[in-house]
Design an enzyme around this catalytic site. Structure first.
Site, PDB file in Angstrom:
ATOM      1  N   ALA A  83      20.712 -15.530  -3.520  1.00  0.00           N
ATOM      2  CA  ALA A  83      20.685 -16.980  -3.698  1.00  0.00           C
ATOM      3  C   ALA A  83      21.994 -17.661  -3.303  1.00  0.00           C
ATOM      4  O   ALA A  83      22.068 -18.892  -3.299  1.00  0.00           O
ATOM      5  CB  ALA A  83      20.367 -17.315  -5.157  1.00  0.00           C
ATOM      6  N   LYS A  84      23.027 -16.893  -2.960  1.00  0.00           N
ATOM      7  CA  LYS A  84      24.304 -17.491  -2.568  1.00  0.00           C
ATOM      8  C   LYS A  84      24.181 -18.154  -1.197  1.00  0.00           C
ATOM      9  O   LYS A  84      23.290 -17.817  -0.397  1.00  0.00           O
ATOM     10  CB  LYS A  84      25.405 -16.425  -2.513  1.00  0.00           C
ATOM     11  CG  LYS A  84      25.614 -15.650  -3.802  1.00  0.00           C
ATOM     12  CD  LYS A  84      26.073 -16.522  -4.948  1.00  0.00           C
ATOM     13  CE  LYS A  84      26.362 -15.694  -6.190  1.00  0.00           C
ATOM     14  NZ  LYS A  84      26.649 -16.511  -7.372  1.00  0.00           N
ATOM     15  N   PRO A  85      25.096 -19.082  -0.889  1.00  0.00           N
ATOM     16  CA  PRO A  85      25.050 -19.691   0.443  1.00  0.00           C
ATOM     17  C   PRO A  85      25.070 -18.665   1.573  1.00  0.00           C
ATOM     18  O   PRO A  85      24.398 -18.852   2.593  1.00  0.00           O
ATOM     19  CB  PRO A  85      26.295 -20.579   0.453  1.00  0.00           C
ATOM     20  CG  PRO A  85      26.449 -20.990  -0.978  1.00  0.00           C
ATOM     21  CD  PRO A  85      26.079 -19.763  -1.762  1.00  0.00           C
TER      22      PRO A  85
END
Length: 395
Positions: free
Chosen positions: A210-212
């Protein structure tokens, strides 16, 4: 079919489309965009079968170093391991204190506790959500009064915006602490024209999906310009081995990033800047549409953000659960980062809190809520989200 029937049909179809949930994080659209290039990257790993420390790992480390301007990058198994490995490399342990903001994810402090050291919680600035330098000073004093030795500070680049690195570095230098930047949510952002990855002794980041910049499982990395630290970290991530793998010279762990995840990240890195630009366009539209009804996040002068989350503050007295339910009914998901700050959580309540308390952390935990944020939100989706927020508050 009559005109009236066609109108009714179109209205029903539009109602159906409006009710389709908007993804909070849209990994599927990114996967579709990368398509064949991602498939080919994974196939290369399957073909050469070097699943541990394959060539993609070294290439990823090289490209990440170039991106951030760091001398060394050490890929590892997670952002949590990245912090833990630095603590281990610096021999942090019982009797030591490490200063952490309380309003963040537990992975900032849990590695400190696992070494036997003591996390000491400090407050955050309610505008940027990041560590308060003044509270940091009070936290150091609190640690010393508790007969602990302050050795490190872990600022967090929360929700994608860099912490106040100059102010924190000055305090750390005066007090003899090393700085480990927790950029798990902020990698790709800039502070006064410099990319995160070169502030302090080391920078830790996460590649959680879910991180950039996320992989398809767990992964992380450590950035540093310190040659000796880099060598120690490379030993720690493989059981603490020395020149020979059967001569382990220090305590270590199995902290490697696997080759498949490195291959995925190499492809995602190619579109990372484009996705950051798209995230910023979303943030700008949100700010224009919502600043009159909620408190929107603000960037400190000289900062850029990767907008890992878009976190708003609701007006005083708002029923946050009711607000979230109203948006959910419109197909707009929300999330709360963080409903409890670390010093309020069961396993972490016993650790010291900076003198003066943590009013900023506690206030934010009561009224923040995050809206969908990713590079694949259409303008129509953004307008729908803005309308849902405005409608829920008006109601």
């Amino acid at each position: 079919m009559s005109t009236a029937q066609e109108g009714a049909k179109n209205q029903a179809m539009n109602q159906h489309l409006r009710s389709e949930p908007i993804p909070f994080v849209d990994v599927a659209s990114q996967r579709q965009r990368l398509g064949a290039s991602l498939d080919a990257a994974v196939k290369r790993v399957m073909d050469h079968c070097q699943f541990v420390n394959g060539p993609e790992v070294a290439e990823l480390e090289k490209q990440l170093a170039a991106y951030a301007g760091a001398k060394h990058v050490i890929g590892c198994a997670s952002g949590t391991d990245a912090i833990l490995m630095v603590m281990m490399a610096k021999n942090v342990g019982p009797g030591d204190a490490v200063l952490c903001p309380s309003f963040t994810f537990i992975a900032t402090a849990s590695p400190v506790a696992r070494t036997g050291a003591t996390p000491v919680y400090v407050d955050v600035d309610e505008t940027t959500f990041n560590m308060s330098p003044e509270s940091l000073k009070r936290g150091i004093a609190t640690a010393r009064k508790a007969r602990l030795k302050p050795v490190a500070v872990i600022p967090v680049d929360l929700f994608g915006q860099p912490a106040d690195h100059d102010a924190i570095a000055e305090i750390a230098r005066d007090e003899g602490l090393f700085v480990l930047d927790d950029a798990a949510q902020g990698f790709g952002a800039s502070y006064k024209g410099r990319k995160l990855g070169t502030f302090g002794l080391a920078t830790a980041t996460s590649f959680f999906p879910a991180k950039p910049l996320g992989c398809f499982g767990d992964g992380g990395a450590i950035f540093t310009d310190d040659d000796d630290l880099a060598a120690t970290l490379r030993s720690i991530r493989v059981h603490g081995q020395g020149i020979d793998k059967y001569d382990n010279v220090r305590l270590g762990l199995t902290g490697r990033i696997d080759t498949m995840q490195a291959a995925v990240l190499l492809e995602k890195l190619k579109i990372f800047d484009d996705e950051i630009a798209a995230r910023n366009r979303v943030a700008e539209r949100y700010a224009r549409g919502l600043s009159n009804v909620v408190t929107v996040p603000r960037l400190a002068p000289g900062n850029t953000s990767v907008w890992a989350q878009y976190t708003i503050r609701l007006p005083e007295g708002t029923d946050r659960e009711g607000f979230a339910a109203a948006l959910k009914a419109q197909g707009v998901p929300t999330a709360i980062y963080y409903g409890k700050s670390m010093h309020q959580q069961t396993a972490y309540k016993q650790y010291p809190v900076a003198e003066g308390g943590l009013p900023g952390c506690e206030s934010l935990s009561q009224d923040v809520i995050s809206l969908p944020m990713h590079a694949y939100l259409t303008e129509a989706d953004q307008e729908r989200i803005i309308a849902a927020v405005q409608g829920a508050l008006a109601g």
